[in-house]
Each structure stands twice: as structure tokens, then as C-alpha cells.
Design a protein around this motif. Structure first.
Motif, mmCIF file in Angstrom:
data_model
loop_
_atom_site.group_PDB
_atom_site.id
_atom_site.type_symbol
_atom_site.label_atom_id
_atom_site.label_comp_id
_atom_site.label_asym_id
_atom_site.label_seq_id
_atom_site.Cartn_x
_atom_site.Cartn_y
_atom_site.Cartn_z
ATOM 1 N N ARG A 45 0.894 -1.152 0.000
ATOM 2 C CA ARG A 45 0.000 0.000 0.000
ATOM 3 C C ARG A 45 0.924 1.190 0.000
ATOM 4 O O ARG A 45 1.745 1.362 0.892
ATOM 5 N N ASN A 46 0.841 1.995 -1.023
ATOM 6 C CA ASN A 46 1.665 3.184 -1.164
ATOM 7 C C ASN A 46 0.715 4.367 -1.330
ATOM 8 O O ASN A 46 0.072 4.507 -2.369
ATOM 9 N N ARG A 47 0.573 5.151 -0.275
ATOM 10 C CA ARG A 47 -0.453 6.195 -0.235
ATOM 11 C C ARG A 47 -1.814 5.532 -0.448
ATOM 12 O O ARG A 47 -2.214 4.707 0.343
ATOM 13 N N ASP A 48 -2.481 5.878 -1.546
ATOM 14 C CA ASP A 48 -3.803 5.307 -1.823
ATOM 15 C C ASP A 48 -3.760 4.258 -2.930
ATOM 16 O O ASP A 48 -4.776 3.870 -3.477
ATOM 17 N N THR A 49 -2.570 3.765 -3.238
ATOM 18 C CA THR A 49 -2.390 2.796 -4.310
ATOM 19 C C THR A 49 -2.058 1.431 -3.721
ATOM 20 O O THR A 49 -1.196 1.321 -2.851
ATOM 21 N N PHE A 50 -2.724 0.407 -4.224
ATOM 22 C CA PHE A 50 -2.472 -0.966 -3.802
ATOM 23 C C PHE A 50 -1.784 -1.696 -4.945
ATOM 24 O O PHE A 50 -2.267 -1.664 -6.091
ATOM 25 N N ILE A 51 -0.675 -2.334 -4.642
ATOM 26 C CA ILE A 51 0.191 -2.953 -5.639
ATOM 27 C C ILE A 51 0.413 -4.400 -5.227
ATOM 28 O O ILE A 51 0.664 -4.683 -4.054
ATOM 29 N N ASN A 52 0.355 -5.309 -6.200
ATOM 30 C CA ASN A 52 0.550 -6.733 -5.914
ATOM 31 C C ASN A 52 1.529 -7.341 -6.899
ATOM 32 O O ASN A 52 1.259 -7.363 -8.109
ATOM 33 N N GLY A 53 2.652 -7.814 -6.383
ATOM 34 C CA GLY A 53 3.614 -8.540 -7.194
ATOM 35 C C GLY A 53 4.666 -7.673 -7.848
ATOM 36 O O GLY A 53 4.521 -6.466 -7.992
ATOM 37 N N ARG A 54 5.756 -8.337 -8.242
ATOM 38 C CA ARG A 54 6.907 -7.638 -8.816
ATOM 39 C C ARG A 54 6.581 -6.887 -10.099
ATOM 40 O O ARG A 54 7.103 -5.795 -10.312
ATOM 41 N N GLU A 55 5.770 -7.451 -10.951
ATOM 42 C CA GLU A 55 5.452 -6.762 -12.204
ATOM 43 C C GLU A 55 4.779 -5.426 -11.933
ATOM 44 O O GLU A 55 5.112 -4.419 -12.564
ATOM 45 N N GLU A 56 3.843 -5.404 -10.996
ATOM 46 C CA GLU A 56 3.172 -4.146 -10.651
ATOM 47 C C GLU A 56 4.131 -3.185 -9.943
ATOM 48 O O GLU A 56 4.029 -1.972 -10.113
ATOM 49 N N ILE A 57 5.057 -3.738 -9.154
ATOM 50 C CA ILE A 57 6.061 -2.897 -8.489
ATOM 51 C C ILE A 57 6.902 -2.184 -9.541
ATOM 52 O O ILE A 57 7.107 -0.970 -9.477
ATOM 53 N N VAL A 58 7.389 -2.919 -10.521
ATOM 54 C CA VAL A 58 8.213 -2.322 -11.575
ATOM 55 C C VAL A 58 7.435 -1.241 -12.316
ATOM 56 O O VAL A 58 7.935 -0.126 -12.518
ATOM 57 N N ALA A 59 6.205 -1.537 -12.712
ATOM 58 C CA ALA A 59 5.386 -0.559 -13.438
ATOM 59 C C ALA A 59 5.148 0.696 -12.589
ATOM 60 O O ALA A 59 5.251 1.827 -13.091
ATOM 61 N N PHE A 60 4.842 0.494 -11.304
ATOM 62 C CA PHE A 60 4.608 1.620 -10.402
ATOM 63 C C PHE A 60 5.852 2.500 -10.303
ATOM 64 O O PHE A 60 5.772 3.728 -10.394
ATOM 65 N N LEU A 61 7.022 1.882 -10.109
ATOM 66 C CA LEU A 61 8.254 2.650 -9.937
ATOM 67 C C LEU A 61 8.677 3.353 -11.223
ATOM 68 O O LEU A 61 9.188 4.478 -11.173
ATOM 69 N N GLN A 62 8.464 2.722 -12.362
ATOM 70 C CA GLN A 62 8.771 3.389 -13.636
ATOM 71 C C GLN A 62 7.960 4.672 -13.769
ATOM 72 O O GLN A 62 8.497 5.730 -14.122
ATOM 73 N N LYS A 63 6.679 4.581 -13.471
ATOM 74 C CA LYS A 63 5.790 5.747 -13.553
ATOM 75 C C LYS A 63 6.187 6.804 -12.520
ATOM 76 O O LYS A 63 6.228 7.998 -12.822
ATOM 77 N N LYS A 64 6.486 6.351 -11.302
ATOM 78 C CA LYS A 64 6.879 7.254 -10.209
ATOM 79 C C LYS A 64 8.084 8.102 -10.609
ATOM 80 O O LYS A 64 8.075 9.318 -10.477
#
Length: 133
Positions: A45-64
Motif C-alpha cells: 500500500r503506497n499512499r492510496d495505491t495498492f500494488i501486488n507482485g513484482r510486475e506491478e512494483i516495476v510498473a509503479f516505480l517506472q511511472k513514479k
């Protein structure tokens, strides 16, 4: 079997080591590198975003890191138990329009037996930084 040392149960010293490793990885701004510290099915849980699994982590961090330029992070030990670590952190970043922000927050981490982070809960507040500051 994939492992990320140090492994739990954590001592004060190994908790500090784990925190420094996380800080270094995040400051690299390499989403693939950062994702390797987490289980393949890690929950965030990052602020109001819920992320599950490495693929979503990578996508989230790229966008961030496309939005948060000149990113610099510092993490500090707060507390730990056998397989959990709590940290306080702050980071600064600049937006594409030139505005600067400082983000403050707390993270609660839970690790599996292989030293991979299975859960990460982050509460974060952003504060605009005035040019004179």
C-alpha cells in the motif's frame, strides 16, 4: 531458492543493514533492481495505491520516477521484531514544471524466511518546498 540477506530474525544490526540496502536500491531508481528485494507476490500500500507482485512494483516505480525527478531518499530505523522492520523516511523530488517537494512518511515491512519483503505499507505526505528553502 531466492534469498536476500540478511535473513530474519533480525537483530538491530541486520535491521540497519536491510534499511541501508533498501535506501541504496531506491536511490538507484532502477525499478528492476528494487523489485528483486520483494517476493513475487508482494503486497504494497503506497499512499492510496495498492500494488501486488513484482510486475506491478516495476510498473509503479517506472511511472513514479518519470514524474519525480532528481529523486533522493533517506530512510531511518524506527523499530524491528523478528521478521518486521519499521522505518521513517523522507525524500525530495522535482516535478517536470520545476516545483520541488519533500515527502515524509513511515513504512512497515514484513519479510518472509528468505529475507524478501512480502508486505510494504507506506504512509506518505508531500510538502511543497519554496524556492528560498
Amino acid at each position: 531458492m531466492e534469498q536476500k540477506h540478511p535473513l530474519p530474525p533480525f537483530t538491530f544490526e541486520t535491521a540497519i543493514e536491510k534499511i541501508q540496502m533498501a535506501e541504496d536500491a531506491w536511490n538507484s531508481q532502477d525499478p528492476e533492481k528494487v523489485s528483486k528485494a520483494y517476493t513475487v507476490d508482494s503486497e504494497w500500500r503506497n499512499r492510496d495505491t495498492f500494488i501486488n507482485g513484482r510486475e506491478e512494483i516495476v510498473a509503479f516505480l517506472q511511472k513514479k520516477w518519470q514524474k519525480e525527478l532528481n529523486y533522493k531518499l533517506k530512510k531511518e530505523y524506527w523499530a524491528h521484531t523478528d521478521n518486521r522492520i519499521a522505518v521513517r523516511f523522507e525524500y525530495e523530488y522535482q516535478t517536470k514544471d520545476g516545483n520541488w517537494f519533500r515527502a515524509y512518511g513511515n513504512e512497515n515491512w514484513e519479510f518472509d524466511e528468505n529475507g524478501l519483503m512480502a508486505k510494504r505499507y507506506a504512509s506518505i505526505n508531500d510538502l511543497a518546498i519554496r524556492e528560498e528553502d
